[in-house]
Design a protein around this motif. Structure first.
Motif, PDB file in Angstrom:
ATOM      1  N   ARG A 361       0.823  -1.537   0.656  1.00  0.00           N
ATOM      2  CA  ARG A 361       0.446  -0.029  -0.028  1.00  0.00           C
ATOM      3  C   ARG A 361       1.180   1.614  -0.575  1.00  0.00           C
ATOM      4  N   LEU A 362       0.286   1.711  -1.035  1.00  0.00           N
ATOM      5  CA  LEU A 362       0.855   3.100  -1.150  1.00  0.00           C
ATOM      6  C   LEU A 362       1.203   4.389   0.201  1.00  0.00           C
ATOM      7  N   VAL A 363       0.888   4.095   1.187  1.00  0.00           N
ATOM      8  CA  VAL A 363       0.699   5.648   2.682  1.00  0.00           C
ATOM      9  C   VAL A 363       1.878   4.282   3.416  1.00  0.00           C
ATOM     10  N   THR A 364       1.729   3.001   3.128  1.00  0.00           N
ATOM     11  CA  THR A 364       3.063   2.296   4.110  1.00  0.00           C
ATOM     12  C   THR A 364       4.254   2.445   3.463  1.00  0.00           C
ATOM     13  N   ARG A 365       4.538   2.321   1.722  1.00  0.00           N
ATOM     14  CA  ARG A 365       6.021   2.488   1.363  1.00  0.00           C
ATOM     15  C   ARG A 365       5.860   3.968   1.356  1.00  0.00           C
ATOM     16  N   LEU A 383      -5.301   2.140  -7.923  1.00  0.00           N
ATOM     17  CA  LEU A 383      -6.030   2.068  -7.156  1.00  0.00           C
ATOM     18  C   LEU A 383      -6.268   1.524  -5.842  1.00  0.00           C
ATOM     19  N   ALA A 384      -5.409   0.254  -6.643  1.00  0.00           N
ATOM     20  CA  ALA A 384      -6.030  -0.700  -5.698  1.00  0.00           C
ATOM     21  C   ALA A 384      -4.186  -0.705  -4.421  1.00  0.00           C
ATOM     22  N   ARG A 385      -3.820  -0.433  -4.606  1.00  0.00           N
ATOM     23  CA  ARG A 385      -2.299   0.369  -3.715  1.00  0.00           C
ATOM     24  C   ARG A 385      -2.648   1.918  -3.236  1.00  0.00           C
ATOM     25  N   ILE A 386      -4.046   2.294  -3.769  1.00  0.00           N
ATOM     26  CA  ILE A 386      -3.749   3.373  -2.969  1.00  0.00           C
ATOM     27  C   ILE A 386      -5.324   3.639  -0.989  1.00  0.00           C
ATOM     28  N   ALA A 387      -6.185   2.558  -1.973  1.00  0.00           N
ATOM     29  CA  ALA A 387      -7.341   2.107  -1.321  1.00  0.00           C
ATOM     30  C   ALA A 387      -7.249   1.019  -0.948  1.00  0.00           C
ATOM     31  N   ASP A 389      -9.413  -1.732  -0.338  1.00  0.00           N
ATOM     32  CA  ASP A 389     -10.219  -2.758  -0.652  1.00  0.00           C
ATOM     33  C   ASP A 389     -10.317  -2.612  -1.580  1.00  0.00           C
ATOM     34  N   GLU A 390     -10.957  -3.227  -2.272  1.00  0.00           N
ATOM     35  CA  GLU A 390     -11.694  -3.142  -3.931  1.00  0.00           C
ATOM     36  C   GLU A 390     -12.650  -1.779  -3.711  1.00  0.00           C
ATOM     37  N   GLN A 391     -13.784  -2.315  -3.236  1.00  0.00           N
ATOM     38  CA  GLN A 391     -14.607  -1.314  -2.848  1.00  0.00           C
ATOM     39  C   GLN A 391     -14.440  -0.169  -2.530  1.00  0.00           C
ATOM     40  N   ALA A 392     -13.469   0.037  -1.472  1.00  0.00           N
ATOM     41  CA  ALA A 392     -12.905   1.327  -1.806  1.00  0.00           C
ATOM     42  C   ALA A 392     -11.969   1.814  -3.230  1.00  0.00           C
ATOM     43  N   ALA A 393     -11.040   0.936  -3.206  1.00  0.00           N
ATOM     44  CA  ALA A 393     -10.454   1.586  -4.823  1.00  0.00           C
ATOM     45  C   ALA A 393     -11.960   2.121  -6.043  1.00  0.00           C
ATOM     46  N   ALA A 394     -13.092   1.473  -6.192  1.00  0.00           N
ATOM     47  CA  ALA A 394     -14.169   1.555  -6.927  1.00  0.00           C
ATOM     48  C   ALA A 394     -14.860   2.400  -6.550  1.00  0.00           C
ATOM     49  N   ALA A 395     -14.942   2.815  -5.223  1.00  0.00           N
ATOM     50  CA  ALA A 395     -15.283   4.385  -4.959  1.00  0.00           C
ATOM     51  C   ALA A 395     -14.580   6.170  -5.352  1.00  0.00           C
ATOM     52  N   LEU A 396     -12.755   5.295  -5.498  1.00  0.00           N
ATOM     53  CA  LEU A 396     -11.934   6.203  -5.575  1.00  0.00           C
ATOM     54  C   LEU A 396     -12.382   6.742  -7.673  1.00  0.00           C
ATOM     55  N   ALA A 397     -12.485   5.621  -8.401  1.00  0.00           N
ATOM     56  CA  ALA A 397     -12.166   5.515  -9.014  1.00  0.00           C
ATOM     57  C   ALA A 397     -14.050   6.463  -9.840  1.00  0.00           C
ATOM     58  N   ARG A 398     -14.970   5.920  -9.270  1.00  0.00           N
ATOM     59  CA  ARG A 398     -16.056   6.600  -9.607  1.00  0.00           C
ATOM     60  C   ARG A 398     -16.398   8.253  -9.130  1.00  0.00           C
ATOM     61  N   ALA A 399     -15.108   8.607  -8.143  1.00  0.00           N
ATOM     62  CA  ALA A 399     -14.847   9.923  -7.643  1.00  0.00           C
ATOM     63  C   ALA A 399     -14.202  10.215  -8.798  1.00  0.00           C
ATOM     64  N   GLY A 400     -13.148  10.000  -9.677  1.00  0.00           N
ATOM     65  CA  GLY A 400     -12.290  10.489 -10.691  1.00  0.00           C
ATOM     66  C   GLY A 400     -11.284  10.792 -10.193  1.00  0.00           C
ATOM     67  N   LEU A 419       0.605  11.902   5.746  1.00  0.00           N
ATOM     68  CA  LEU A 419      -0.078  12.514   4.369  1.00  0.00           C
ATOM     69  C   LEU A 419      -1.028  12.101   3.198  1.00  0.00           C
ATOM     70  N   ASP A 420      -1.242  12.053   3.302  1.00  0.00           N
ATOM     71  CA  ASP A 420      -2.032  11.701   1.557  1.00  0.00           C
ATOM     72  C   ASP A 420      -3.416  12.604   0.849  1.00  0.00           C
ATOM     73  N   MET A 421      -2.814  13.093   0.236  1.00  0.00           N
ATOM     74  CA  MET A 421      -3.400  13.304  -1.288  1.00  0.00           C
ATOM     75  C   MET A 421      -4.178  13.072  -2.686  1.00  0.00           C
ATOM     76  N   VAL A 422      -4.914  12.990  -2.557  1.00  0.00           N
ATOM     77  CA  VAL A 422      -5.829  13.101  -3.840  1.00  0.00           C
ATOM     78  C   VAL A 422      -6.747  13.807  -4.534  1.00  0.00           C
TER      79      VAL A 422
END
Length: 701
Positions: A361-365, A383-387, A389-400, A419-422
């Motif tokens: 996960r990118l936060v861990t890295r 997105l899978a390494r940002i979120a 789980d899969e549901q959270a990754a899908a939510a990020l994708a839908r949010a653009g 500190l992570d940002m999107v």
């Protein structure tokens, strides 16, 4: 524009017929004269009179050579005249001519032979002042050079707003050859620009004649379709010499570099302002959660559309995280914020929960490497390494979500969290400047978070020490029912100074002590422990309350910079009386079931350690069956902006009304009194007298 250029326009030729004259011949002042075969003047134009000074009456019928040529030049002019008349060849050149006023001036001639239907020969001379001709030639050459070599884009459009001239600089700006401009409108050549607005401006200039200068505009062209450019465009009407409107001219200056420099300067100012705001907004308190929220409020929306602040759980526990590049890490989310309502906010880890993040996960890295993780353009696999789980990754994708940045929070060489940002609605991806700005904000915030972390650790230690030092109050001692409360200070790091104690003594007597050491840290808690231990020892020696306080005063004076207040009560169940002494402490409250609560009027004494040497006095007070005695520290009733009398009166007011059980009374007082939200500890001890005990009952105790 040449004839061949005109053919490229695709326009129909102008209809044949009379039209308004141009001004070129008038500018040149072309004169015409006709000579017969003998060299006599037979035609003399008005322009000839202006050029040579002789009127038609004076010139007609006279030999041109004798009228216009100096005597020494007559043979040469006759020779030239003879050649024109004999061979029919035209002759052109510059020849000195004598003006009527006696002066000599150079005149450019064009001579040709003419024949009428009877075969008679004539010589037609077209003449113009040589200086005027040379001036026009220079102006035309200069104009052509200025147009073709100018670094400024130039264009001329006719009254139908169609291009009739485009210089090389404008070809380069537009990325379209000049031949593809000619005869076409702006909308046809540059459809990607706001052609309607541009043509509306040109119509206004054609109509009013008022130029519009340095109109700022931005856009992209085929010359550089992937980048935004900026131009200053000036529009002005072109009028012929006679006042006829012939079109509109444009000058276009490419100011892209200046525009970008201005943008960079403005961006730098915004970044400096953001850093300045961060310095003022982050770390206003020593509360860890609030500090994290202040960082989130600073980052959103100026730098990111959404942010999360995750702290290593080991850091919060004052332990080493022992991070490894291939191992997981336990984080606790302290703050999450979005610039607008979005399901992406729900994809973040819930605030307050501890989550284990996998190594990939990118936060861990970012935490394990201590370096930023920058993904300018997020791909589906990222997105899978940002979120989580899969549901959270899908939510990020839908949010653009399209760009991601994680920056470690490092203070004093230790990684505290990330500190992570999107970015989603903000179309610009995070760039290198954003990384530097985020690192600067993270560095400032990390120090504040670290300070808050250590203060909270100190507060927790002080609170734990104080709670450990406080006695376990028995619910019942001879003749008394008891209830107590201790509430740490509302501000981090402010626990430690208040205490209460219940000390069983011989013959069923009980000593009640409540005290307050000035200060709010672990040192105050330690001092409190010393005073409590000393007070228990002296109470068991059978000393009177005033003597106990005198002994504590001597002990306090030996401790460096220590001041405390204290109330000591000795209760005897047989007599039902209390002996009370104060050392600068708020007076106890006596509340009988059938009477209003009152503050006991006792000698106040001086605080312990104040070196005031004020006599300490023991006062006897009856505590009848059912009556209650309230002992408390000033944190219960005192606020900085109010006199303590306000809090004391509020305490008495809260004791009116129904007679409640002891525990309920304690909870009520802590919930509603003025000092409940202060930055001081609160210690409260309530003793309710039972019916008086006989000697045999005391012996049983």
């Amino acid at each position: 524009m040449s004839a061949s250029d005109a053919d490229l326009s695709g326009r129909d030729p102008e209809p044949i017929g009379p039209s308004l004259p141009g001004g070129l011949l008038d500018l040149l002042g072309v004169a015409a004269a006709l000579l017969d075969g003998e060299g006599r003047i037979v035609l003399w134009s008005p322009q000839a009179r202006e050029l040579f000074g002789w009127s038609a009456d004076e010139a007609l019928g006279r030999y041109a050579a004798k009228l216009l040529v100096a005597e020494e030049n007559v043979p040469l002019i006759l020779e030239l005249f003879a050649k024109v008349m004999a061979s029919g060849d035209s002759w052109a050149g510059v020849f000195p001519i004598r003006h009527k006023d006696g002066s000599t001036r150079l005149v450019e001639f064009r001579n040709m032979r003419l024949r009428d239907k009877d075969g008679a020969r004539y010589a037609l001379g077209i003449a113009a002042d040589e200086s005027v001709v040379r001036g026009v030639e220079r102006d035309l050459a200069l104009s052509a050079r200025l147009v073709t070599q100018s670094p400024i884009g130039l264009a001329v459009l006719d009254t139908d707003l169609r291009y009739v001239l485009v210089n090389p600089a404008l070809e380069h700006i537009n990325g379209i050859p000049a031949r593809l401009h000619l005869g076409r409108t702006v909308a046809e050549v540059l459809p990607f620009l706001d052609a309607e607005a541009i043509q509306a401006v040109m119509r206004e200039v054609l109509s009013t004649g008022t130029p519009l200068l340095e109109q700022f505009t931005t856009g992209s062209t085929p010359a550089d379709p992937g980048a935004e450019h900026a131009w200053l465009v000036s529009y002005y009407r072109l009028d012929a010499a006679g006042g006829r409107v012939i079109g509109v001219a444009l000058s276009i200056v490419d100011v892209t570099e200046q525009h970008r420099a201005d943008q960079r300067a403005a961006q730098a100012r915004r970044r400096l302002a953001l850093i300045a705001r961060a310095s003022a907004r982050i770390g206003t308190t020593l509360d860890l959660g609030r500090t994290a929220r202040e960082l989130a409020d600073t980052v959103v929306p100026d730098l990111a559309d959404m942010t999360a602040i995750d702290i290593l759980d080991a850091v919060l526990q004052a332990r080493s995280a022992h991070l490894t590049p291939t191992g997981p890490a336990d984080f606790r989310a302290l703050a999450v914020k979005a610039a607008y309502p979005t399901e992406a906010a729900g994809a973040a880890d819930p605030v307050g929960e501890i989550s284990r993040y996998a190594a990939d996960r990118l936060v861990t890295r970012s935490a394990t490497t201590g370096r930023p993780v920058h993904i300018p353009h997020v791909r589906p696999g990222d997105l899978a390494r940002i979120a989580r789980d899969e549901q959270a990754a899908a939510a990020l994708a839908r949010a653009g979500v399209h760009s991601y940045l994680a920056v470690p929070l490092t203070a004093r060489g230790e990684v505290l969290g990330v500190l992570d940002m999107v970015r989603a609605r903000n179309p610009v991806p995070f760039d290198a400047d954003d990384v530097l700005l985020a690192e600067e904000l993270a560095a400032r915030a990390a120090v504040c978070i670290d300070n808050a972390r250590w203060y909270q650790t100190q507060r927790d230690a002080a609170t734990a020490l104080q709670r450990h030092l406080l006695p376990q109050i028995p619910p019942h001692v001879p003749g008394l029912n008891l209830a107590s409360r201790y509430q740490p200070a509302g501000a981090p790091g402010h626990a430690g100074g208040d205490w209460f104690d219940v000390i069983p003594l011989g013959a069923g007597a009980t000593a009640l002590v409540v005290g307050d050491v000035m200060g709010h840290d672990i040192n105050a808690a330690a001092t409190m422990g010393q005073l409590r231990t000393a007070g228990r020892t002296m109470a068991r020696l059978g000393l009177e309350p005033a003597e106990i306080l005198r002994q504590l005063d001597q002990l306090t004076e030996e401790l460096e910079e220590t001041i405390a207040t204290c109330v000591c009560v000795l209760h005897e169940p047989v007599s039902g009386r209390c002996r009370i002494a104060l050392a600068g402490h708020p007076p106890p409250v006596l509340h009988r079931p059938d009477r209003p609560a009152i503050l006991l009027d006792l000698p106040p004494g001086a605080p312990l350690g104040a070196a005031a040497h004020v006599p300490l006095t023991t006062t006897g007070v009856d505590l009848p069956a059912g009556a209650r005695l309230f002992l408390y520290t000033d944190g219960l009733v005192e606020q900085r902006e109010q006199a303590i009398d306000v809090g004391l009166n509020a305490l008495l007011d809260q004791l009116t009304g129904p007679w409640l059980p002891l525990d309920e009374v304690c909870d009520k007082l802590l919930a509603v009194l003025p000092g409940r939200k202060g930055d001081d500890d609160v210690a409260l001890l309530v003793a309710e007298a039972e019916p008086r005990q006989g000697p045999h009952q005391v012996q049983q105790w």
